[in-house]
Each structure stands twice: as C-alpha cells, then as structure tokens.
Design an enzyme around this catalytic site. Sequence first.
Site, PDB file in Angstrom:
ATOM      1  CB  CYS A 126      -0.986   0.031   1.156  1.00 12.71           C
ATOM      2  SG  CYS A 126      -2.346   1.194   0.813  1.00 12.71           S
TER       3      CYS A 126
ATOM      4  CG  ASP B 285      -5.510   2.284   7.807  1.00 13.32           C
ATOM      5  OD1 ASP B 285      -4.779   1.465   7.204  1.00 13.32           O
ATOM      6  OD2 ASP B 285      -5.923   3.339   7.297  1.00 13.32           O
TER       7      ASP B 285
HETATM    8  P1  RI2 Z   1      -0.107   6.475   6.600  1.00 11.01           P
HETATM    9  C1  RI2 Z   1      -3.979   3.704   4.302  1.00 11.01           C
HETATM   10  O1  RI2 Z   1      -5.354   3.557   4.207  1.00 11.01           O
HETATM   11  C2  RI2 Z   1      -3.234   2.411   4.087  1.00 11.01           C
HETATM   12  O2  RI2 Z   1      -3.863   1.289   4.684  1.00 11.01           O
HETATM   13  C3  RI2 Z   1      -1.930   2.760   4.760  1.00 11.01           C
HETATM   14  O3  RI2 Z   1      -1.132   1.639   5.027  1.00 11.01           O
HETATM   15  C4  RI2 Z   1      -2.469   3.426   6.021  1.00 11.01           C
HETATM   16  O4  RI2 Z   1      -3.559   4.216   5.579  1.00 11.01           O
HETATM   17  C5  RI2 Z   1      -1.493   4.261   6.791  1.00 11.01           C
HETATM   18  O5  RI2 Z   1      -1.013   5.306   6.003  1.00 11.01           O
HETATM   19  P2  RI2 Z   1      -6.219   4.129   2.926  1.00 11.01           P
HETATM   20  O6  RI2 Z   1      -6.699   5.502   3.333  1.00 11.01           O
HETATM   21  O7  RI2 Z   1      -0.891   7.184   7.663  1.00 11.01           O
HETATM   22  O8  RI2 Z   1      -5.353   4.124   1.712  1.00 11.01           O
HETATM   23  O9  RI2 Z   1       1.153   5.849   7.140  1.00 11.01           O
HETATM   24  O10 RI2 Z   1      -7.383   3.167   2.803  1.00 11.01           O
HETATM   25  O11 RI2 Z   1       0.138   7.364   5.397  1.00 11.01           O
END
Ligand code: RI2
Length: 320
Positions: free
Chosen positions: A125, A194
């Site tokens: 991701c 998350d």
């Molecule tokens: P940072 C994201 O969720 C991903 O799951 C990623 O690993 C997590 O948030 C943490 O991201 P989404 O909003 O806060 O893409 O480290 O569903 O950037």
Amino acid sequence: MHVTETAEKIKRMEIRGAGRIARAAVEALIGHAAGLSAPDLPSFRKGMEEAAAALLATRPTAVSLPNAIHLVLTAMEDAGTVVEAREAVKSRGETFLRSSAEAVHRIGEIGAHHIVDGDTVLTHCNSEAALACILAAHRQGKEMKVFATEVRPGNQGLLTLRVLSDAGIPTHYIVDSAVRHFMSRIDRVFVGADAVTVNGAVVNKIGTSQVALAAHEARTTFIVAAETYKFAPRTILGELIEIEERDPGEVLSPTEAARLPHVRVHNPVFDVTPAAYVDLIVTEEGAIPPALAYLIIRDYLGWSLKEFHKTFLIDHRDQV
Ligand code: RI2
C-alpha cells in the site's frame, strides 16, 4: 476547506492514508471554528460536534481520525466563552498538525535504524510512515531495493512507486498475489497502520495480513510504522475495529457484475494482522514490540486503566 467538502474527499479517497485523513479533518475543524458564529458557548460546541460527526461518518477504520477529532474537541473543555473555544480549537489543532508531521519524520529516523545496507525491503500500500523509514535509510546512503505491491482494487501501489522513483530507489512492482513468491528474497517488510489495538494487532490495507503470514513463514522481519495516534484506546474494553467495506464496483465493474446475477462481490479494504506476526512497531516515541501497545495508549494517549473504568464503567456494566 469546508467540512462537507473535506468529508466528501475523504469518503471518495481523494484524501487518503490514515495520517493525511486525520490532518485534513483537523484542518477542516479549525476552519469550521473560525467561521462558526454562535450566540453562546453551548451552540458553538454543538456546531463543532456536528462538524466532527460529519467527518467521523466518512470512513470507519483509521483510528487516527477519531483520535485527532477527540483531541481537538476536548480543547474546548476549559473555555468560558465562544472566543476562547475558537482559539482553543485553533491552538490544539495547529499543535496536532505540527506534531503529526514531526511524528512521521521521527518515525523515519527511528525506522531507518532497522534497515541495513544492502537490504531488500517490501512495502504494501501507500503509507507515508512506512515510506519515511525507507526514504530516511536511502538518505543515509544505504543501498536498498524495494518491492512494492499493486494493492488491488485502489492501486495505491502506484503512489508508492512515484515516491520511490522520485527518490531514485530501485523498485520492483509486483501484483499482490506475487508476495509469497518473492518473500524469500526480502529482508524486511515495512507497512503502515490504520489502527493498532491494545493487544498489538495491526489493522492495515487489505492484504497486509497475507504479507505478514508469508513473512512469518520465510522468517522475514515484519515492521509496522505507526504514529501514536493510530493506537486505539477503545480496544481496551474489547471493542473491535470496524473493517470498512467499500463499493463492490471498485472490484468488478457494474456492467460485468450485471451479467453475473449469482455472484456477490466483497470489498473489505482492511484486514487484521495478529500481533504474533509483527516483530516491531515503530512510533515517534520509539520502537516497541507489539506486546507493549498498551503502554502507548496509557503513556502517550493518556488513557490509564483507571481513567477508562471511570469513563466507561456504566457502559461496561450494561454489557455484562
Ligand atoms: P499512513 C492507508 O489507508 C493504508 O492502509 C496505509 O497503510 C495506512 O492508511 C497508513 O497510512 P487508505 O486511506 O498514515 O489508503 O502511514 O485506505 O500514510
């Protein structure tokens, strides 16, 4: 940006990533407080709570969102006037925005210690906290190769590729289902979070738990990069983190789905990696083994067990 506009962008994932979502919500609350004219303090508080509810209703999983909103709303507790409440929201909100950016930077510095020259790292991701570790190690001159996954169905892997490519880091792009095939070549996995529960389980983008399982099998170190505000206080009382299910149309086009009347498409966007598969959680306050997650909730989010029981005892009794 207006609260409604921010909420819509979070829902549509134009603003995404647990940390970015929290910061966008706080910015929206500061803006809302500045423009909210209310005849008295109770109406001001009510207006702020309504705005907070709209932001909270966007996406249910990233705990950074309720944690950041709670922090900003509780800043109004000691205010005696509307002016004081508005100022308190601004000041607490701006402090959060600053400390959140600093936290990502600090996580990068700490996480980089866990990357060795010559490592092959895999990330899943697009996490700014996980990437901060990789970028910091790169800045320190460590030679690295990175494997980045596609991340179906949102393809956030592309965002990761751009960051890595801009930094000049040699990167291999693979589909999610190729993770186990390549795992024997990987020295360390870095992912974001998350939410982190009191028992050290990590909620992150769908597929993370499969990556962790493959890493566990191959004895590859699995490291999570997460700011302290991703830790979930309510899990102390056994509350589960809600896993967001998004539109099935993101997985299979509605036209295709219409031809398949007996098929039901599922689109959970997060999964839970048990603490047993996590070697380390890097926070801005230092790296911890997952078993120490409660200490973060107690010492940095301020929820002692005593505080919990005082606040939630009645609810808790109702449940038994
Ligand atoms: P940072 C994201 O969720 C991903 O799951 C990623 O690993 C997590 O948030 C943490 O991201 P989404 O909003 O806060 O893409 O480290 O569903 O950037």
